[in-house]
Design an enzyme around this catalytic site. Structure first.
Site, PDB file in Angstrom:
ATOM      1  N   GLU A  87      13.378  13.708  -2.786  1.00 46.03           N
ATOM      2  CA  GLU A  87      14.859  14.846  -3.196  1.00 46.03           C
ATOM      3  C   GLU A  87      15.038  16.536  -4.111  1.00 46.03           C
ATOM      4  OE1 GLU A  87      17.559  10.513  -4.097  1.00 46.03           O
ATOM      5  OE2 GLU A  87      18.105  12.333  -5.020  1.00 46.03           O
ATOM      6  N   CYS A 100      16.343  22.817  -8.199  1.00 44.90           N
ATOM      7  CA  CYS A 100      15.414  21.795  -8.460  1.00 44.90           C
ATOM      8  C   CYS A 100      14.969  20.816  -7.984  1.00 44.90           C
ATOM      9  CB  CYS A 100      16.692  20.864  -9.118  1.00 44.90           C
ATOM     10  SG  CYS A 100      16.244  18.986 -10.495  1.00 44.90           S
ATOM     11  N   CYS A 107       6.986   8.755  -9.672  1.00 47.17           N
ATOM     12  CA  CYS A 107       6.924   8.943 -10.396  1.00 47.17           C
ATOM     13  C   CYS A 107       5.955   7.818 -11.309  1.00 47.17           C
ATOM     14  CB  CYS A 107       8.056   9.664 -11.785  1.00 47.17           C
ATOM     15  SG  CYS A 107       6.901  10.403 -12.947  1.00 47.17           S
ATOM     16  N   CYS A 111       9.638   6.297 -17.345  1.00 47.86           N
ATOM     17  CA  CYS A 111      10.676   6.290 -19.332  1.00 47.86           C
ATOM     18  C   CYS A 111      11.339   5.510 -17.993  1.00 47.86           C
ATOM     19  CB  CYS A 111      11.196   7.609 -18.992  1.00 47.86           C
ATOM     20  SG  CYS A 111      10.390   8.589 -18.656  1.00 47.86           S
ATOM     21  N   CYS A 114      15.329   6.532 -16.426  1.00 48.22           N
ATOM     22  CA  CYS A 114      15.165   7.534 -15.363  1.00 48.22           C
ATOM     23  C   CYS A 114      14.907   6.384 -14.430  1.00 48.22           C
ATOM     24  CB  CYS A 114      13.933   8.563 -15.934  1.00 48.22           C
ATOM     25  SG  CYS A 114      13.927   9.942 -14.231  1.00 48.22           S
ATOM     26  N   SER A 210      10.739  17.612 -22.124  1.00 50.73           N
ATOM     27  CA  SER A 210      11.286  16.090 -21.862  1.00 50.73           C
ATOM     28  C   SER A 210      10.673  15.132 -23.708  1.00 50.73           C
ATOM     29  CB  SER A 210      11.528  15.303 -20.958  1.00 50.73           C
ATOM     30  OG  SER A 210      11.361  16.213 -19.652  1.00 50.73           O
ATOM     31  N   LEU A 211      12.159  15.725 -24.439  1.00 55.65           N
ATOM     32  CA  LEU A 211      11.186  15.029 -25.963  1.00 55.65           C
ATOM     33  C   LEU A 211      12.141  13.932 -25.946  1.00 55.65           C
ATOM     34  CD1 LEU A 211       9.938  16.197 -27.936  1.00 55.65           C
ATOM     35  CD2 LEU A 211      11.533  17.329 -29.087  1.00 55.65           C
ATOM     36  N   CYS A 331      20.705  14.625 -13.114  1.00 62.53           N
ATOM     37  CA  CYS A 331      19.376  14.039 -14.580  1.00 62.53           C
ATOM     38  C   CYS A 331      18.786  13.056 -13.772  1.00 62.53           C
ATOM     39  CB  CYS A 331      19.324  15.135 -15.454  1.00 62.53           C
ATOM     40  SG  CYS A 331      19.893  16.239 -15.448  1.00 62.53           S
TER      41      CYS A 331
HETATM   42  N1  SAH Z   1       8.942  14.745 -15.135  1.00 66.36           N
HETATM   43  C1  SAH Z   1       9.687  15.638 -15.916  1.00 66.36           C
HETATM   44  C2  SAH Z   1      10.140  16.492 -14.905  1.00 66.36           C
HETATM   45  C3  SAH Z   1      11.463  15.143 -14.246  1.00 66.36           C
HETATM   46  S1  SAH Z   1      12.188  14.904 -14.910  1.00 66.36           S
HETATM   47  C4  SAH Z   1       9.993  15.715 -17.309  1.00 66.36           C
HETATM   48  O1  SAH Z   1       9.755  14.226 -18.189  1.00 66.36           O
HETATM   49  O2  SAH Z   1      10.609  16.332 -17.504  1.00 66.36           O
HETATM   50  C5  SAH Z   1      13.977  15.942 -15.867  1.00 66.36           C
HETATM   51  C6  SAH Z   1      15.157  15.793 -16.795  1.00 66.36           C
HETATM   52  O3  SAH Z   1      15.751  14.740 -16.262  1.00 66.36           O
HETATM   53  C7  SAH Z   1      13.501  15.208 -17.872  1.00 66.36           C
HETATM   54  O4  SAH Z   1      13.957  16.099 -18.793  1.00 66.36           O
HETATM   55  C8  SAH Z   1      13.896  14.282 -17.702  1.00 66.36           C
HETATM   56  O5  SAH Z   1      13.579  13.381 -19.106  1.00 66.36           O
HETATM   57  C9  SAH Z   1      15.577  13.609 -17.859  1.00 66.36           C
HETATM   58  N2  SAH Z   1      16.013  12.535 -17.449  1.00 66.36           N
HETATM   59  C10 SAH Z   1      15.259  11.034 -16.764  1.00 66.36           C
HETATM   60  N3  SAH Z   1      16.774   9.961 -16.273  1.00 66.36           N
HETATM   61  C11 SAH Z   1      17.368  11.172 -16.889  1.00 66.36           C
HETATM   62  C12 SAH Z   1      18.720  10.494 -16.901  1.00 66.36           C
HETATM   63  N4  SAH Z   1      19.067   9.096 -16.731  1.00 66.36           N
HETATM   64  N5  SAH Z   1      19.589  11.219 -18.019  1.00 66.36           N
HETATM   65  C13 SAH Z   1      19.644  12.371 -18.704  1.00 66.36           C
HETATM   66  N6  SAH Z   1      18.504  13.097 -18.233  1.00 66.36           N
HETATM   67  C14 SAH Z   1      16.992  12.106 -17.773  1.00 66.36           C
END
Ligand code: SAH
Length: 346
Positions: A87, A100, A107, A111, A114, A210-211, A331
């Protein structure tokens, strides 16, 4: 597979062997300045256009295109040559246009909150597949009288697990499409070797990390790769990136109700920033709901309080606007494996 935006200039020159030398400029500009398909590059002969179109097919087949936010957010679902799906999200703001992009199909970082992480890993994207997402978005922006200027690697996948292709795409987006490095942002889950490699690359792109948690115990749970690259290593790599680039560093923090939105979370984050002298900017959003995660995002009131707490502790923080929630383009919601309602191809 070689697709339309796979070849760099030298590789395209090989394809144009036997043609007059000026053809290379014409085709390169046709592709990256006019954003034309080979068949539409009107200043080269038809036979060459046909040869190029046959040798360099597009990588992305549109499956779904959805529009929301009054036309200001467009989500594309693409099928790749092997049937895997990715996407792309185009976002039009009053002052800027941002795309984006995905860097992998699926992936492997797992996480739990996500949607892409829940679906698992399929494969890395090629440079051609990444660049084509940007070109398509730039073309769409142009039809709306706007110019695409920002690219964020925050779609599906972990860009630093596919660093070489992502970097080749960055060079193309910068060199051929002419976007400024300051307007390109790579978001990473915190792969320390990738951050170090990126720090040694020539262009000063923005780094977003992404902390989501500032102590190892909680981060191990939310972002499992933290077990491999714990916070002390990650912060050290971030400090190294800042020292090398002088670019803005941001931390992404999706607030989960009662999980990472407590006063202690803000204090722990502030402590890391102090210890590593990190002038980081924290982007806060409430966690978006996904099918595979039971916990919910913090209420907006708490998001703003958390921001105020960080600011009071000397940490720069803003609440991020959220786009595309109603079309599953927000996101963490990108997950092409989910059932989708098919709309006719355009
Ligand atoms: N893998 C990379 C980039 C893709 S995710 C990363 O982890 O940074 C882009 C952003 O969306 C990341 O900060 C991720 O942690 C966040 N994200 C993932 N799932 C989410 C959710 N359900 N709600 C809000 N942000 C989310």
């Amino acid at each position: 597979m070689t697709t339309l935006y796979t070849p760099d200039r030298d590789e395209l020159a090989v394809l144009l062997d036997g043609e007059p030398r000026y053809r290379l400029d014409q085709v390169w500009q046709g592709l990256y300045t006019q954003l034309a398909d080979p068949a539409e590059i009107s200043n080269v002969p038809k036979s060459l256009r046909e040869r190029l179109a046959a040798a360099l097919p597009g990588a992305l087949t549109q499956v779904v295109r959805r529009v929301s936010d009054g036309g200001d957010t467009v989500k594309y679902l693409w099928a790749l040559d092997d049937g895997s799906r990715i996407e792309t999200v185009l976002m039009l703001y009053p002052d800027r246009v941002t795309v984006c992009v995905s860097s992998q199909a699926g992936c492997a970082m797992a996480c739990g909150f996500c949607a892409t992480g829940q679906a698992g890993f399929t494969r890395h994207l090629t440079v051609g597949e990444i660049v084509e997402q940007v070109v398509v978005a730039a073309r769409e922006a142009r039809t709306m009288g706007r110019r695409l200027a920002n690219v964020v690697f925050m779609g599906m996948g972990e860009p630093m697990a596919n660093e070489a292709a992502v970097w080749a795409a960055i060079e193309r987006i910068h060199g051929a499409l002419g976007l400024s490095a300051r307007h390109l942002t790579i978001s990473t889950v915190g792969l320390v070797p990738g951050i170090r490699t990126l720090a040694a690359r020539p262009l000063p792109v923005n780094l977003a990390v992404s902390l989501h948690a500032a102590n190892d115990e909680l981060r191990n749970e939310l972002v499992p790769i933290n077990k491999r690259y714990p916070l002390a290593q990650l912060m050290d790599a971030c400090a190294g990136y800042l020292a090398a680039k002088g670019r803005r560093l941001s931390f992404e923090w999706a607030l989960i109700d009662g999980v990472n939105d407590r006063g202690s979370d803000a204090r722990e984050l502030a402590r890391w920033c102090r210890t590593f002298h990190l002038p980081a900017h924290v982007n806060l959003i409430p966690l978006n709901p996904t099918p595979g995660y039971p916990t919910v995002g913090s209420p907006l009131r708490r998001v703003h309080e958390f921001r105020d707490e960080l600011v009071a502790l000397g940490v720069n923080a803003t609440v991020r606007r959220n786009r595309g929630t109603d079309i599953d383009a927000a996101c963490g919601q990108l997950a092409a494996g989910q059932p989708v309602v098919l709309t006719p191809r355009r």
